[in-house]
Design an enzyme around this catalytic site. Structure first.
Site, PDB file in Angstrom:
ATOM      1  N   LYS A 146      40.213 -61.258 -22.210  1.00  0.00           N
ATOM      2  CA  LYS A 146      39.203 -60.806 -23.181  1.00  0.00           C
ATOM      3  C   LYS A 146      39.870 -60.027 -24.319  1.00  0.00           C
ATOM      4  O   LYS A 146      39.469 -60.147 -25.479  1.00  0.00           O
ATOM      5  CB  LYS A 146      38.158 -59.953 -22.468  1.00  0.00           C
ATOM      6  CG  LYS A 146      37.293 -60.806 -21.530  1.00  0.00           C
ATOM      7  CD  LYS A 146      36.513 -59.947 -20.558  1.00  0.00           C
ATOM      8  CE  LYS A 146      35.577 -60.774 -19.698  1.00  0.00           C
ATOM      9  NZ  LYS A 146      35.028 -60.022 -18.550  1.00  0.00           N
ATOM     10  N   ASP A 180      41.491 -60.926 -16.148  1.00  0.00           N
ATOM     11  CA  ASP A 180      40.252 -61.210 -16.877  1.00  0.00           C
ATOM     12  C   ASP A 180      40.137 -60.318 -18.123  1.00  0.00           C
ATOM     13  O   ASP A 180      39.862 -60.796 -19.223  1.00  0.00           O
ATOM     14  CB  ASP A 180      39.061 -60.984 -15.925  1.00  0.00           C
ATOM     15  CG  ASP A 180      37.721 -61.148 -16.602  1.00  0.00           C
ATOM     16  OD1 ASP A 180      37.234 -62.284 -16.677  1.00  0.00           O
ATOM     17  OD2 ASP A 180      37.150 -60.135 -17.067  1.00  0.00           O
ATOM     18  N   GLY A 222      30.095 -60.435 -21.375  1.00  0.00           N
ATOM     19  CA  GLY A 222      28.846 -61.050 -20.907  1.00  0.00           C
ATOM     20  C   GLY A 222      27.749 -61.102 -21.948  1.00  0.00           C
ATOM     21  O   GLY A 222      27.893 -61.749 -22.984  1.00  0.00           O
ATOM     22  N   ALA A 235      23.242 -71.690 -12.948  1.00  0.00           N
ATOM     23  CA  ALA A 235      21.908 -71.823 -12.348  1.00  0.00           C
ATOM     24  C   ALA A 235      20.887 -71.001 -13.141  1.00  0.00           C
ATOM     25  O   ALA A 235      19.735 -71.410 -13.327  1.00  0.00           O
ATOM     26  CB  ALA A 235      21.948 -71.366 -10.894  1.00  0.00           C
ATOM     27  N   SER A 250      26.785 -68.856 -10.509  1.00  0.00           N
ATOM     28  CA  SER A 250      26.023 -67.637 -10.865  1.00  0.00           C
ATOM     29  C   SER A 250      25.388 -67.762 -12.252  1.00  0.00           C
ATOM     30  O   SER A 250      24.217 -67.446 -12.437  1.00  0.00           O
ATOM     31  CB  SER A 250      26.947 -66.418 -10.891  1.00  0.00           C
ATOM     32  OG  SER A 250      27.519 -66.203  -9.642  1.00  0.00           O
TER      33      SER A 250
END
Ligand SMILES: NC(=O)C1=CN([C@@H]2O[C@H](COP(=O)(O)OP(=O)(O)OC[C@H]3O[C@@H](n4cnc5c(N)ncnc54)[C@H](O)[C@@H]3O)[C@@H](O)[C@H]2O)C=CC1
Ligand SMILES: N[C@@H](CC=O)C(=O)O
Ligand code: NA
Length: 439
Positions: free
Chosen positions: A206, A202, A135, A19, A16
Site C-alpha cells: 500500500k 500488505d 479499504g 460475496a 469476504s
C-alpha cells in the site's frame, strides 16, 4: 419505467469482499443503474468451488469455475481473487478484450502496476483500484484526482486493519498477538496468508501505491523498507503507554533530501511510537487513517474502515459506478502520471527520532559513557529515563533500565550507535529500538 442498456459485469472471486459485492449489487442495483444511466448486469461469478460456504447467498446459476470464459464479452471485470496469479493473467485478458477492470488487489498493483497500467493505456481501458489501499476509505481518487494540482510532501498512514486491530487489542486489553490475529482472521480482515499482514508486506504494498500516486513516480515494492509487528512485545506496548505513546504500524511516504543534497522519495513501513495526542493514536480496531501533508492544502486526514468484506465492497462498487459511467460517456482512460520520476532513497537517508531501551550495569559513570557514545556517532540525546530494579537475594546489584530519547538523527547514524552500544561491557542488552513519529 426507464429502459437502460445493460453493461455486462463479470466478478472473479466470491470471498469476504466478492460475496458482499454481489449482496450490495443485488440490494442497490436499480439505484446504481439510474445513477449510471445503464443497467449493471452481473453476468457471472467465477469461484474456485461452487459449493463453498459464502458470507452472502449468490444465485447458483451465476456461479462458474471458468473465469476465462466469463471475462469474454464483459464490459467491466471485477477481480477479487487476490494474489498474483491467476489474477494478473485474468486482468490482462480482460483489458485486452476491451473491458475496464476494478480490483482490490494491492499485491498485484504494487508488483505489476506499471505493466497493467501500460496495457490499459494501450487499449484505451481503465484500471480502478480504490479498494486496494485502506479499504473503504477514499484515498486513491483524492491523491490521483483531487490533489493532482497540489504538491504532496508526506503521507503518514495506518493502512493495515489487521495489525491495527492486533496492536489495539494488545494496548487496550493486554491480548496476545496470536489471539488478536485469530479474531482478526475470523472477522475477515486478514489476508488469505496473514503473514502478509503481520510482517507488513500488505502495508508495504500500500505504501508503494500511495507513494507512486503522491509523488508521480513509480515506486517499486522492493524499494519500500519494511518491518512487521511480530517482534513487538507486551513489555514494549506497556512501556509506550507509560511514556504517553501508542505503538502503531505506520506507512510513511515522503519527499527526502539526502546528505548529498539529492531530492528523492522514501517509502517505509514499521511499528512506531505515536504520541497519544496525535490523531493517528485515536485510530482503533481495524480502522485505517491516512494523514496527508500537502503544500497548499495543508494537513488532511482520511479515516474509516480499512478492512472488512462489506466495507471494502463500498470502494469496489464506487469504482464499478465510475467504470460504468465511462462506458456510458465514452472516451479514453486516464493514464497514471509518473512524470516526476524521482529517485527512491534508501532507509539510511531518512531522519527521525528514536527511543532506545537498554539494560545496563548500574555503575558510576555508566550514563556518561553512554551519552558520549551517542555523541560520538552524531546522535543527540533529548531525554533519559532511568529505572533501577531491586538487587537480587545474593546481593548482586540489579541492572538499570535506561530509556534514551533522541533528537532527529539519520537511520545510518542510529544503526551505528546501536551496534556500538551492543559491544560495550556496561550494556547488558539493547532491549528495544523504536522510532517516534507524528510529533
Ligand atoms: N478482506 C478485506 O478486508 C480486504 C481485501 N482486499 C483485497 O481484496 C481481494 C479479495 O480479498 P478477500 O475477499 O478478503 O479474499 P478471500 O480469500 O476471502 O476471497 C478470495 C476468493 O477468491 C477465490 N479464488 C481463488 N482463486 C480463484 C480462481 N482462480 N477463480 C475464482 N475464484 C478464485 C477463493 O476461493 C476465495 O473465495 C484481495 O486482493 C485482498 O487483498 C482489499 C481490501 C480489504
Ligand atoms: N488484510 C488487509 C485487508 C485490507 O486491505 C488489512 O488488514 O488491512
Ligand atoms: Na480505499
Amino acid at each position: 419505467m426507464i429502459e437502460y442498456r445493460n453493461l455486462r459485469v463479470a466478478l472473479l472471486g466470491a470471498g469476504s469482499v466478492g460475496a458482499q459485492v454481489v449482496a450490495q449489487l443485488q440490494k442497490h442495483g436499480d439505484e446504481l443503474a439510474s445513477r449510471v444511466g445503464a443497467g449493471l448486469e452481473l453476468v457471472g461469478v467465477a469461484v474456485r468451488d461452487i459449493d463453498a460456504p459464502r458470507t452472502a447467498e449468490i444465485p447458483r446459476e451465476l456461479l462458474t469455475t471458468d473465469a476465462e470464459s466469463l471475462i469474454l464479452g464483459a464490459d467491466i471485470v471485477i477481480e477479487l481473487i487476490g494474489g498474483i496469479e491467476p489474477a494478473r493473467t485474468l486482468i490482462m485478458q480482460a483489458l485486452t478484450s476491451g473491458a475496464d477492470v476494478v480490483t482490490a488487489n494491492k499485491a498485484l498493483i504494487a508488483t505489476h502496476g506499471p505493466e497493467l497500467f501500460a496495457m490499459a493505456e494501450q487499449v484505451g481501458a481503465q484500471l480502478y483500484y480504490e479498494a486496494a489501499v485502506a479499504g473503504a476509505i477514499p484515498i486513491i481518487r483524492p491523491l490521483r484526482d483531487s490533489l493532482a494540482g497540489d504538491h504532496v510532501q508526506r503521507i503518514l498512514g495506518i493502512v493495515n486493519g489487521t495489525t491495527n486491530f492486533i496492536l489495539d487489542r494488545m494496548d487496550t486489553e493486554g491480548q496476545s498477538l496470536e489471539d488478536a490475529l485469530a479474531t482478526a482472521t475470523e472477522l475477515g480482515y486478514a489476508e488469505a496468508d496473514p503473514t502478509a499482514d503481520i510482517e507488513a508486506y500488505d502495508a508495504a504494498q500500500k505504501a508503494a501505491i500511495l507513494a507512486s500516486l503522491a509523488f508521480h513516480t513509480t515506486v517499486p515494492i522492493e524499494s519500500v523498507y519494511r518491518e512487521g509487528i511480530t517482534a513487538i512485545t507486551a513489555a514494549q506496548v506497556e512501556a509506550a503507554r507509560s511514556a504517553g505513546y501508542v505503538i502503531k504500524l505506520l506507512a510513511i511516504c515522503e519527499r527526502v533530501t539526502d546528505a548529498e543534497g539529492i531530492d528523492g522519495v522514501s517509502a517505509r513501513v514499521y511499528p512506531a511510537l505515536v504520541p497519544r495526542t496525535h490523531p493517528l493514536a485515536a485510530v482503533h480496531g481495524a480502522k485505517n487513517a491516512v494523514f496527508v501533508e500537502a503544500e497548499a492544502a495543508g494537513d488532511l486526514m482520511f479515516y474509516g474502515a480499512g478492512a472488512g468484506g462489506i466495507e471494502t465492497a463500498s470502494a469496489v462498487l464506487g469504482d464499478l459506478v465510475s467504470a460504468a459511467r465511462r462506458h456510458v460517456v465514452g472516451g479514453p482512460g486516464v493514464a497514471e502520471s509518473t512524470n516526476s520520476d524521482l529517485p527512491i532513497l534508501p532507509i539510511g537517508s531518512v531522519t527521525t527520532r528514536y527511543h532506545i531501551t537498554l539494560l545496563v550495569n548500574d555503575r558510576t559513570g555508566v550514563l556518561a559513557t553512554i551519552a558520549a557514545l551517542f555523541s560520538d556517532h552524531g546522535v543527540s540525546v533529548e531525554t533519559v529515563v532511568q529505572t533501577v530494579g531491586a538487587p537480587s537475594d545474593d546481593g548482586t546489584p540489579a541492572p538499570a533500565t535506561l530509556v534514551i530519547g533522541t533528537h532527529e538523527a539519520s537511520e545510518a547514524a542510529l544503526a551505528a550507535t546501536v551496534t556500538a552500544l551492543s559491544s560495550i561491557d556496561t550494556v547488558r542488552s539493547v532491549t528495544s529500538v523504536l522510532r517516534v513519529e507524528g510529533s
